[in-house]
Design an enzyme around this catalytic site. Sequence first.
Site, mmCIF file in Angstrom:
data_model
loop_
_atom_site.group_PDB
_atom_site.id
_atom_site.type_symbol
_atom_site.label_atom_id
_atom_site.label_comp_id
_atom_site.label_asym_id
_atom_site.label_seq_id
_atom_site.Cartn_x
_atom_site.Cartn_y
_atom_site.Cartn_z
ATOM 1 N N LYS A 40 0.826 -1.205 0.000
ATOM 2 C CA LYS A 40 0.000 0.000 0.000
ATOM 3 C C LYS A 40 0.868 1.267 0.000
ATOM 4 O O LYS A 40 0.602 2.231 0.698
ATOM 5 C CB LYS A 40 -0.926 -0.001 1.207
ATOM 6 C CG LYS A 40 -1.874 -1.197 1.205
ATOM 7 C CD LYS A 40 -2.853 -1.138 2.346
ATOM 8 C CE LYS A 40 -3.785 -2.316 2.376
ATOM 9 N NZ LYS A 40 -4.533 -2.572 1.176
ATOM 10 N N CYS A 41 1.897 1.255 -0.811
ATOM 11 C CA CYS A 41 2.881 2.339 -0.864
ATOM 12 C C CYS A 41 2.833 2.994 -2.241
ATOM 13 O O CYS A 41 2.478 2.345 -3.229
ATOM 14 C CB CYS A 41 4.274 1.744 -0.609
ATOM 15 S SG CYS A 41 5.655 2.886 -0.771
ATOM 16 N N GLY A 42 3.190 4.244 -2.312
ATOM 17 C CA GLY A 42 3.278 4.917 -3.604
ATOM 18 C C GLY A 42 4.293 4.259 -4.532
ATOM 19 O O GLY A 42 4.216 4.411 -5.747
ATOM 20 N N THR A 44 4.705 0.954 -4.654
ATOM 21 C CA THR A 44 4.268 -0.421 -4.901
ATOM 22 C C THR A 44 4.287 -0.798 -6.385
ATOM 23 O O THR A 44 4.611 -1.946 -6.710
ATOM 24 C CB THR A 44 2.878 -0.674 -4.277
ATOM 25 O OG1 THR A 44 2.985 -0.449 -2.864
ATOM 26 C CG2 THR A 44 2.380 -2.081 -4.517
#
Length: 167
Positions: A40-42, A44
């Site tokens: 759930k990371c930018g 990803t």
Amino acid sequence: MTTNTGTSPLDVEIGALTGGSAGLAQYAGRAVLIVNVASKCGLTPQYTGLERLQERYADRGFTVLGVPCNQFLGQEPGTAEEIAEFCSATYGVTFPLTEKVEVNGEGRHALYERLVGFADAAGHAGDIRWNFEKFLIGRDGRVVARFSPQTEPESAEVVAAVEGQLG
């Protein structure tokens, strides 16, 4: 850039995401790109580039090893099953994933104890800065390169470093 003076990171025991041992010793003699990952990371979408590296170089003695970590703003909150499903369904990930671990602080996993002393090209050593920081382990089991989280897996510097280990 500093050199890795410790024992090989591949000598460390770490669990596989799906249970049991990840068996890092099986990668002896191969080049391995170790990456702390999050769903759930930018950053990803880097899973796409990581999977393409895996597909491009696997038959030449290379593997990507994803290490899920939830230490950066809780961006890997899922269970092992949820992480595996996300990686497979969303990005078609075929490279191995380890159990979820801590990469910084008092609970830092032994794998990262052996990685964080190595500096990247800009001179950064020490704590992992964010999700998707990358370490390239050479065929001899030593850390040969470190890349910032923002460095794309298919960037010229990562590809050159990987190809340099494959001969």
